[in-house]
Design an enzyme around this catalytic site. Sequence first.
Site, PDB file in Angstrom:
ATOM      1  N   VAL A  56     -28.941   8.437  11.432  1.00 45.96           N
ATOM      2  CA  VAL A  56     -30.389   7.996  10.821  1.00 45.96           C
ATOM      3  C   VAL A  56     -31.031   7.157  11.167  1.00 45.96           C
ATOM      4  O   VAL A  56     -31.830   6.918  10.806  1.00 45.96           O
ATOM      5  CB  VAL A  56     -29.562   6.593   9.432  1.00 45.96           C
ATOM      6  N   TYR A  57     -30.813   6.934  12.947  1.00 48.61           N
ATOM      7  CA  TYR A  57     -31.879   6.333  13.704  1.00 48.61           C
ATOM      8  C   TYR A  57     -33.321   7.056  13.726  1.00 48.61           C
ATOM      9  O   TYR A  57     -33.106   8.126  14.113  1.00 48.61           O
ATOM     10  CB  TYR A  57     -31.113   5.578  14.415  1.00 48.61           C
ATOM     11  N   GLY A  58     -34.278   6.673  13.593  1.00 49.70           N
ATOM     12  CA  GLY A  58     -35.311   7.495  12.727  1.00 49.70           C
ATOM     13  C   GLY A  58     -35.360   8.900  12.391  1.00 49.70           C
ATOM     14  O   GLY A  58     -35.755   9.612  12.798  1.00 49.70           O
TER      15      GLY A  58
END
Length: 332
Positions: A56-58
């Site tokens: 889910v990072y970025g």
Amino acid sequence: MSAFMEQRHLGRTGLRVSRIGLGTLTWGRDTDDHDAADLLKTFWEAGGTLVDTADVYGDGESEYLLGRLMEGLVPRRDLVISTKAGSVPDPDRRFDGSRAHLLSALDASLARLGTDHVDVWHLHAFDPHTPLEETLHALDVAVSSGRARYAGVSNFCGWQLAKAATWQLAAPGARNRVASTQMEYSLLQRGVEREVLPAALDLGVGLLPSSPLGRGVLTGKYRKDATPPDSRGASDHLAPFVEPYLDETAGHVVDAVATAADGLAVTPLQVALAWVRDRPGVVAPIIGPRNARQLTAALSVETLSLPDEICRALDDVSAPVHRYPDHDWSTL
């Protein structure tokens, strides 16, 4: 690659990782391709191996960017890649620990990373709506299929970690042990010492502290109510992340760190990072520098060990209030 950075075993496993990890939370969003390339190359050249990301990072851009950099900049074999799965952009259900979601998420991560396996795969958080046995079975499938070499958890409280790790140890060979847990831990956030860290130490689970610099506050950059314009505290989407650590209590800890740094002729960053790096049970703090200059400053902590009296002073000024049932009532 030079390899001066000390390596540590990840929990009670044979996997060795650099004792500082590189975090990629802002990659693909606040950290562009050029800065990310400089960060990864600088980290690798210093002997760093552990690189941490999440699906889910970025919105997946962090994994995409890391995958592109592994194609031509840094050899995949030289890195220990850790990613996470389980978070979902659903306001009604923030975490999905179902076997279906987790294994699909892992396959998507591998595609973005451009690799056939990750070295450590973490559950991003505990899902109270899915039986824990099902969630843990996804870890076993990931490891047995070769898509992950080791498995861990993140943001599990004490009883959740103890239950998960004990379940995995109950059938050696059939289940894969919980190798690690990622939790926020710093001089400004010592909550893991109440139950998580004792459970991790007892069960052989390595702790990977996130936000080891107190979300940047322990560097001293926010002292005297100053917010540097290029800092995360000045960012619209990251200011709420920093704000809880700008109170008076945190200020006393930051002042103590600055005093210790002055006495040792080092920086507050080095003092704060060395303190958490060398706590019992800690394997590797995960740092999230914005650029190679900040990373180089953090990596300079490799040669620093804090004197015992400094550690005791910092322990005292930052001590959390733990009473019942942590107090030893047997002496009363």
